[in-house]
Design a protein around this motif. Sequence first.
Motif, short mmCIF file in Angstrom:
data_model
loop_
_atom_site.label_atom_id
_atom_site.label_comp_id
_atom_site.label_asym_id
_atom_site.label_seq_id
_atom_site.Cartn_x
_atom_site.Cartn_y
_atom_site.Cartn_z
N ALA A 27 34.87 44.41 36.90
CA ALA A 27 35.87 44.08 37.92
C ALA A 27 35.29 44.09 39.33
CB ALA A 27 37.04 45.06 37.81
N GLU A 28 34.50 45.11 39.66
CA GLU A 28 33.96 45.20 41.03
C GLU A 28 33.02 44.04 41.33
OE1 GLU A 28 34.83 47.04 43.46
OE2 GLU A 28 36.22 48.33 42.36
N HIS A 29 32.18 43.69 40.36
CA HIS A 29 31.31 42.53 40.52
C HIS A 29 32.14 41.27 40.70
CE1 HIS A 29 27.53 40.22 38.89
NE2 HIS A 29 28.07 39.61 39.93
N ALA A 30 33.18 41.13 39.88
CA ALA A 30 34.05 39.96 39.96
C ALA A 30 34.72 39.86 41.33
CB ALA A 30 35.09 40.01 38.85
N LEU A 31 35.15 40.98 41.87
CA LEU A 31 35.77 41.00 43.20
C LEU A 31 34.75 40.62 44.27
CD1 LEU A 31 38.32 41.67 44.90
CD2 LEU A 31 37.44 44.01 45.08
N ARG A 32 33.54 41.14 44.13
CA ARG A 32 32.51 40.89 45.14
C ARG A 32 32.14 39.42 45.24
NH1 ARG A 32 29.47 44.42 43.38
NH2 ARG A 32 27.95 43.24 42.16
N ILE A 33 32.15 38.70 44.12
CA ILE A 33 31.75 37.29 44.17
C ILE A 33 32.94 36.34 44.29
CG2 ILE A 33 29.64 37.73 42.87
CD1 ILE A 33 30.98 36.56 40.40
N GLY A 34 34.14 36.91 44.43
CA GLY A 34 35.32 36.08 44.65
C GLY A 34 35.97 35.55 43.39
N LEU A 35 35.56 36.09 42.24
CA LEU A 35 36.17 35.65 40.99
C LEU A 35 37.60 36.17 40.86
CD1 LEU A 35 36.07 34.37 38.16
CD2 LEU A 35 34.95 36.46 37.36
N VAL A 36 37.82 37.42 41.26
CA VAL A 36 39.17 37.98 41.28
C VAL A 36 39.57 38.24 42.72
CG1 VAL A 36 38.93 39.00 38.99
CG2 VAL A 36 38.45 40.40 41.01
N ASN A 37 40.88 38.25 42.95
CA ASN A 37 41.40 38.44 44.29
C ASN A 37 41.72 39.88 44.60
OD1 ASN A 37 42.43 35.64 43.15
ND2 ASN A 37 42.13 35.39 45.34
N ARG A 38 42.20 40.62 43.57
CA ARG A 38 42.61 42.00 43.78
C ARG A 38 42.44 42.79 42.49
NH1 ARG A 38 47.85 41.63 47.88
NH2 ARG A 38 47.08 39.82 49.03
N ILE A 39 42.24 44.11 42.65
CA ILE A 39 42.13 45.02 41.51
C ILE A 39 43.25 46.05 41.62
CG2 ILE A 39 40.69 46.70 40.29
CD1 ILE A 39 38.24 45.32 41.50
N PHE A 40 43.99 46.24 40.52
CA PHE A 40 45.08 47.20 40.50
C PHE A 40 44.90 48.17 39.32
CE2 PHE A 40 47.26 43.46 42.44
CZ PHE A 40 47.60 44.03 43.65
N PRO A 41 45.38 49.40 39.45
CA PRO A 41 45.36 50.31 38.31
C PRO A 41 46.13 49.69 37.14
CG PRO A 41 45.96 51.49 40.31
CD PRO A 41 45.97 50.03 40.65
N PRO A 42 45.77 50.03 35.91
CA PRO A 42 46.42 49.40 34.75
C PRO A 42 47.93 49.51 34.77
CG PRO A 42 44.50 50.64 34.05
CD PRO A 42 44.68 50.94 35.50
N GLU A 43 48.45 50.68 35.18
CA GLU A 43 49.90 50.88 35.15
C GLU A 43 50.62 50.09 36.24
OE1 GLU A 43 48.13 54.17 37.74
OE2 GLU A 43 47.62 53.12 35.87
N LYS A 44 49.87 49.54 37.20
CA LYS A 44 50.50 48.80 38.29
C LYS A 44 50.20 47.30 38.24
CE LYS A 44 50.61 52.58 41.68
NZ LYS A 44 50.23 52.99 43.05
N LEU A 45 49.31 46.88 37.36
CA LEU A 45 48.86 45.49 37.36
C LEU A 45 50.02 44.50 37.26
CD1 LEU A 45 46.62 43.31 37.27
CD2 LEU A 45 46.63 43.59 34.77
#
Length: 264
Positions: free
Chosen positions: A174-192
Amino acid sequence: MTDIITEKHDNVTLIKINRPEKMNSLDFASNDEMVEAWKEFDRDDTARAAVVIGVGDKAFCAGADLKTYTINFAGRPAPEFRRRYTDGPGFAGITRNMDIGKPIVAAVNGFAISGGFELALACDLRFCTPNAEFALQDVKWGFHACDGGLIRLPRIVGYGNAMEIVLSGDRIGAEHALRIGLVNRIFPPEKLLDETMKYAAMLASRAPLAQRFAKDVMVRTAAMPLDEALKFESRSFYDLGQTEDIQEGTAAFREKREAIFHAR
């Protein structure tokens, strides 16, 4: 049990892949259900945005259920593969031959592998959990992505990052994906899901024609020369200026109130 669950939450359509025992992989039947779910979303004028998620906390979608896609596991496409996915709407319904102008958000909870990754790439935005993993593993087994991964991934993350993902077949977190712009945001599983639905509701409140026109410009100008692309953008803006929605938007701005758009 229904493989694809569709729920309507005001102006947001929620599409759930309900095959957790198969890591939410899709066979022919469940893929056809996805196609119909997307068609219904596109037809429904009251549905302004969509969210797609996999049931459970292990996988968003692990791609195709290869037991139904290949012959004797030899890697040869099943006879109906071309008719359904090359000439048809593509894997998971939106990877090919189905242009939906409304915002679509992928909520990636766990693995998004091969076709599942390509489904996420076909969405406009991607939110994920910290345990999400993304990969196009096809090169490990002798083939390459065929449902938009080779086309969309470099547009989203850039040529170099895409080459690394495609040529290695390795998973990224996830962090790699966020860094390269693949994902926009990361949320805890219970909040996704809650946070993604809230964001989709916000998107659903925006001007639908403006969103549709903007998406069309960004998609269709990707390979155009700059001067041609700028003209296309200008023509789109002119056409948008003939709509009732832009009159409502400018009136709401002057009157300091929330705009109410009717997609006209």
